[in-house]
Enzyme design. Structure first.
Site, PDB file in Angstrom:
ATOM      1  N   TYR A   1      16.518  47.856  32.496  1.00 28.70           N
ATOM      2  CA  TYR A   1      18.215  47.467  33.488  1.00 28.70           C
ATOM      3  C   TYR A   1      18.682  46.000  33.209  1.00 28.70           C
ATOM      4  O   TYR A   1      17.666  45.009  32.384  1.00 28.70           O
ATOM      5  CB  TYR A   1      17.224  47.019  34.965  1.00 28.70           C
ATOM      6  CG  TYR A   1      18.901  46.556  36.048  1.00 28.70           C
ATOM      7  CD1 TYR A   1      19.127  47.343  36.029  1.00 28.70           C
ATOM      8  CD2 TYR A   1      17.509  45.381  36.205  1.00 28.70           C
ATOM      9  CE1 TYR A   1      20.023  46.704  37.278  1.00 28.70           C
ATOM     10  CE2 TYR A   1      19.093  44.214  37.642  1.00 28.70           C
ATOM     11  CZ  TYR A   1      19.902  45.253  37.912  1.00 28.70           C
ATOM     12  OH  TYR A   1      20.700  44.567  39.220  1.00 28.70           O
TER      13      TYR A   1
ATOM     14  N   LYS B   1      15.605  33.971  35.581  1.00 31.85           N
ATOM     15  CA  LYS B   1      14.460  34.263  36.583  1.00 31.85           C
ATOM     16  C   LYS B   1      13.601  32.964  35.994  1.00 31.85           C
ATOM     17  O   LYS B   1      13.790  31.543  35.951  1.00 31.85           O
ATOM     18  CB  LYS B   1      13.499  34.997  35.981  1.00 31.85           C
ATOM     19  CG  LYS B   1      13.756  36.199  36.759  1.00 31.85           C
ATOM     20  CD  LYS B   1      12.286  37.937  36.973  1.00 31.85           C
ATOM     21  CE  LYS B   1      13.834  38.532  37.068  1.00 31.85           C
ATOM     22  NZ  LYS B   1      14.185  39.053  38.664  1.00 31.85           N
TER      23      LYS B   1
ATOM     24  N   ASP C   1      16.283  41.914  26.203  1.00 31.27           N
ATOM     25  CA  ASP C   1      17.110  41.236  27.183  1.00 31.27           C
ATOM     26  C   ASP C   1      15.507  40.621  28.015  1.00 31.27           C
ATOM     27  O   ASP C   1      14.660  41.555  28.578  1.00 31.27           O
ATOM     28  CB  ASP C   1      17.378  42.308  27.965  1.00 31.27           C
ATOM     29  CG  ASP C   1      17.409  42.266  29.694  1.00 31.27           C
ATOM     30  OD1 ASP C   1      17.106  40.739  30.325  1.00 31.27           O
ATOM     31  OD2 ASP C   1      17.777  42.906  30.982  1.00 31.27           O
TER      32      ASP C   1
END
Length: 446
Positions: A143, A264, A235
């Protein structure tokens, strides 16, 4: 527990927001999600006053739980009091960039943006602009945010959009392959190598149940991309500054990508994203290069202050020792619980990530001898049963996890991620008591 206030709030939300939420995963809980009121350390209190041990932590950004350390709070308050934002560069974003560049192996230069999705969108555009090529290799089940280039399913021979709203022609530039399948990635480079701009991969699948890389897999990606003058993009939106400490997962696994995306934790709990890498590549962003990238809120001073002080505090204290130790205790305890009560299930995770995957097959006579977090070592007795890619996790008992197991955990005061796929996270605010309470809840729920 009662949830009358959450039910009423959800009823109101359905009238003014699609599905009653602003991010679709939040509606995975049925018949309606609990609404948060406030956080307290490693705990969460919902709108009805119910208290939970919180292993979701905002889906990962809250390294310190809901009570940030005093230096982080002070930095946020100081910058917020000086003005919300300027549309001009500030010293704090320079300091943050310098800190990241000192600690992350791949980063010589960095561009801050506003979300993990924005970071991966920009990284894909950068790879295409830098190489002059179109195709991006991604992992099935990986994702990379809500973006057109990676919301793609199928395989390299038949890619297709995974959602309405994306033209079929867009997906033709994306080549999905199974994670941990070296043969598949070799084949895709043999066929498309001259038009592959980059391989975009999470160092571990962290949004598909937690799947670790097998030994040598990332080294294969590194070699293939180098041989074909393509870029290797890690990622690290989820793993960055959580797996592998300040060096991130790339430091833990010993493989240095050309470009890394962040989100994050790098923003200390505030909206953030970033793209870092070799200077010769990152300088292709405008205004120094020809790949357009811009954003009104990029490098927001409050976010930069929160992110920098979050990482500084981690560098000066035992943060990673604490969260990783609790992670080991959780995974070890869960392995014993699973061996006793659900031997076909799999304990997954590393450092401060954990998850129990409701795998359908597995040995029943191993006495709990599972090497949790072992990177799928072939000498582990569970090796052949551990999920190796996104499809393996997709074959888990996802409905049972969400409809039966999750509510049982919630009723015992343990808040887990909303579905079988999302990671669960440990914070500096969590304690051994939280671990013991959670293990007892797993015993009862399973």
């Amino acid at each position: 527990m009662h949830h009358d206030e959450s039910r009423d709030l959800y009823d109101r939300a359905l009238s003014v927001m699609p599905g009653g939420v602003n991010s679709s995963v939040r509606a995975a809980i049925e018949p309606y999600p609990p609404f948060a009121q406030r956080g307290d350390g490693g705990h969460l209190i919902d709108a009805d006053g119910n208290r939970y041990v919180d292993w979701v932590l905002g889906l990962g950004p809250l390294l310190y739980g809901h009570d940030t350390p005093e230096p982080v709070q002070a930095a946020v308050q100081s910058h917020a009091s000086e003005g919300p934002m300027y549309g001009m560069p500030t010293e704090i974003e320079v300091e943050h960039a310098e800190f990241v560049a000192r600690h992350v192996p791949s980063v010589e230069m960095i561009r801050f943006v506003n979300s993990g999705t924005e970071a991966t969108v920009s990284a894909v555009r950068l790879a295409r602009g830098y190489t002059g090529r179109n195709k991006i290799v991604v992992m099935q089940g990986g994702y990379h945010g809500a973006q057109e280039s990676t919301l793609v399913e199928g395989d390299a021979d038949n890619p297709r959009p995974s959602t309405a709203g994306i033209p079929q022609s867009f997906s033709q530039h994306t080549l999905p392959v199974p994670f941990n399948d070296e043969e598949a990635v070799h084949e895709v480079f043999e066929e498309h190598g001259d038009d592959i701009a980059a391989v975009l991969v999470e160092p571990l699948l962290a949004n598909k149940g937690i799947v670790m890389p097998e030994d040598g897999y990332h080294e294969t990606l590194r070699d293939l991309t180098a041989d074909h003058d393509s870029l290797l993009i890690f990622d690290e939106v989820i793993t960055g500054f959580r797996v592998g400490g300040l060096q991130c997962a790339q430091g833990k696994f010993g493989v240095t990508p050309d470009v890394t995306t962040f989100g994050k934790i790098i923003g200390g709990g505030y909206p953030v994203g970033a793209i870092g890498g070799k200077s010769e590549i990152i300088e292709h962003f405008t205004p120094s290069g020809d790949v357009f990238q811009a954003g009104t809120f990029s490098g927001h001073p409050v976010t930069m202050a929160a992110g920098l002080e979050t990482l500084r505090y981690a560098a000066e204290n035992d943060v990673y020792d604490h969260v990783n130790s609790l992670g080991e205790q959780l995974r070890s305890g869960l392995t014993e619980v699973v061996a006793d009560q659900a031997p076909e299930y799999t304990v997954a995770g590393t450092d401060s990530l954990f998850k129990v995957l409701f795998t359908r097959d597995g040995p029943r006579d191993l006495d709990g001898q599972c090497e949790a977090g072992c990177r799928q070592r072939p000498d582990c007795p569970r090796y052949e049963y551990c999920p190796k890619n996104g499809a393996d996790v997709g074959n888990c008992e996802t409905d049972r996890w969400r409809r039966v197991f999750w509510p049982k955990m919630k009723e015992q005061g343990v808040f887990l991620s909303q579905n079988q796929f999302e990671s669960q996270f440990i914070s500096y605010a969590h304690s051994e008591e939280d671990v013991e309470k959670t293990l007892e809840a797993y015993k009862e729920a399973l």
